[in-house]
Design a protein around this motif. Structure first.
Motif, short mmCIF file in Angstrom:
data_model
loop_
_atom_site.label_atom_id
_atom_site.label_comp_id
_atom_site.label_asym_id
_atom_site.label_seq_id
_atom_site.Cartn_x
_atom_site.Cartn_y
_atom_site.Cartn_z
N ALA A 6 -8.18 -5.73 4.42
CA ALA A 6 -8.20 -6.78 5.44
C ALA A 6 -9.46 -7.63 5.36
O ALA A 6 -9.49 -8.76 5.85
CB ALA A 6 -8.07 -6.16 6.83
N VAL A 14 -0.71 -4.89 10.32
CA VAL A 14 0.02 -4.55 9.10
C VAL A 14 1.49 -4.28 9.41
O VAL A 14 1.85 -3.98 10.54
CB VAL A 14 -0.60 -3.30 8.40
CG1 VAL A 14 -2.07 -3.52 8.12
CG2 VAL A 14 -0.36 -2.05 9.23
N ALA A 67 -3.27 3.77 -1.43
CA ALA A 67 -4.10 4.16 -0.29
C ALA A 67 -5.14 5.19 -0.72
O ALA A 67 -6.22 5.28 -0.14
CB ALA A 67 -3.22 4.75 0.82
N ILE A 93 -0.25 -7.32 4.72
CA ILE A 93 -0.41 -5.96 4.22
C ILE A 93 0.83 -5.18 4.64
O ILE A 93 1.18 -5.16 5.83
CB ILE A 93 -1.67 -5.28 4.78
CG1 ILE A 93 -2.94 -6.02 4.34
CG2 ILE A 93 -1.74 -3.81 4.33
CD1 ILE A 93 -4.22 -5.53 5.00
N VAL A 125 2.39 -1.37 4.42
CA VAL A 125 2.09 0.03 4.13
C VAL A 125 3.39 0.81 4.06
O VAL A 125 4.23 0.72 4.96
CB VAL A 125 1.19 0.64 5.22
CG1 VAL A 125 1.01 2.15 5.01
CG2 VAL A 125 -0.17 -0.07 5.25
N VAL A 184 0.85 -1.19 0.00
CA VAL A 184 0.00 0.00 0.00
C VAL A 184 0.88 1.24 0.00
O VAL A 184 1.33 1.69 1.07
CB VAL A 184 -0.95 0.02 1.21
CG1 VAL A 184 -1.90 1.23 1.12
CG2 VAL A 184 -1.75 -1.27 1.29
N VAL A 197 -7.15 0.22 4.30
CA VAL A 197 -6.66 -1.00 4.96
C VAL A 197 -7.82 -1.85 5.48
O VAL A 197 -7.78 -3.07 5.38
CB VAL A 197 -5.67 -0.63 6.10
CG1 VAL A 197 -5.37 -1.85 6.98
CG2 VAL A 197 -4.38 -0.06 5.50
N LEU A 222 -3.01 2.19 12.70
CA LEU A 222 -3.53 0.98 12.06
C LEU A 222 -3.59 -0.22 13.00
O LEU A 222 -4.25 -1.22 12.69
CB LEU A 222 -2.69 0.63 10.82
CG LEU A 222 -2.77 1.65 9.68
CD1 LEU A 222 -1.86 1.22 8.53
CD2 LEU A 222 -4.20 1.83 9.20
#
Ligand SMILES: Nc1ccn([C@@H]2O[C@H](COP(=O)(O)OP(=O)(O)OP(=O)(O)O)[C@@H](O)[C@H]2O)c(=O)n1
Ligand SMILES: C[C@](O)(CO)[C@H](O)COP(=O)(O)O
Length: 231
Positions: A49, A79, A111, A57, A59, A15, A45, A73
């Motif tokens: 998910a 993540v 994102a 994931i 980021v 991401v 996110v 998050l």
């Protein structure tokens, strides 16, 4: 409630979330701008998910916001957060380097496309799982497209039937994306472009209008409306 990712999933999602959001106007980095009271990145996110194939994931956050993004998050999903780079491509490369062993499919998802439905994540992943090396979600071009010269005088009309508007998540066999980034030169605007330069076939799947990239203030207003209309 914190979502749990699928430990038997075969998909890692990268991401890129480290952009400034200049076109959105002055303010915090775009991924941290609020939509319906929550940062764009949280919306993105949460939907990633919810896709059952997702194992990991990663980021790529603004370098100065890595710890803040980790804290943001933590209640959303487990993540990995790494510092992004000066260009989108560098952010993706940083996230790619952080993917653990296991996932064989890698998706790259902006994102800024915060309302992308989990079904599109699964559709792209399924196309790669079904044997394609690289897959991009696309929408038809609905406007007439013209080529213009330096003075904004029209040079001609482009045949839009052969054009597609490209979205994310873009999906790849992990080895294909890794090789493309390893060979990358100048920054391109999407990861499929890197793969194309390697001579790898890139194919299309239908995209989603909800995967709109929040780029300008109008896009944010549209996203607010879409969320309000969804209830
Ligand atoms: N150095 C960068 C630049 C962009 N991105 C991410 O790449 C996605 C698509 O980029 P874009 O929509 O252009 O975001 P910005 O670069 O922030 O927008 P602007 O060009 O208006 O500054 C966004 O999720 C953005 O956060 C990134 O991770 N790292
Ligand atoms: C990756 C992308 O979203 C596909 O349309 C687009 O190229 C990103 O462009 P940006 O200028 O970095 O927003």
């Amino acid at each position: 409630m914190t979502a749990q990712l699928n430990p038997r999933g075969d998909v890692a999602v990268l991401v890129p979330a480290a952009g400034a959001g200049v076109r959105l106007g002055p303010g915090r980095p775009k991924a941290l701008r609020l939509l319906a009271g929550e940062p764009l990145l949280v919306h993105a996110v949460r939907r990633l998910a919810a896709a059952p194939s997702v194992h990991t994931i990663v980021v790529a956050a603004p370098a100065a916001e890595v710890q803040a993004v980790r804290e943001l998050l933590a209640p959303v999903a487990p993540v990995i957060v790494v510092p992004g780079g000066a260009e989108r491509q560098a952010s993706v490369a940083a996230a790619l380097a952080a993917v653990p062993a296991g996932p064989t499919i890698v998706l790259v998802h902006d994102a800024a496309r915060a309302l992308t439905p989990p079904d599109l994540v699964e559709s792209v992943a399924a196309a790669v799982r079904g044997g394609r090396d690289a897959v991009i979600p696309v929408l038809p071009v609905v406007d007439t497209i013209k080529e213009v010269g330096a003075d904004e005088v029209v040079l001609g009309t482009v045949d839009r039937s052969a054009l597609r508007a490209v979205q994310t998540p873009q999906g790849f066999r992990r080895a294909v994306l890794s090789a493309a980034h390893a060979a990358a030169g100048d920054s391109l605007t999407d990861d499929a472009g890197l793969v194309e330069k390697q001579g790898v076939a890139v194919s299309c799947v239908p995209g989603s209008e909800y995967a709109v990239k929040i780029t300008r203030p109008f896009d944010l207003a549209l996203a607010e409306h879409l969320l309000a209309a969804a209830g």
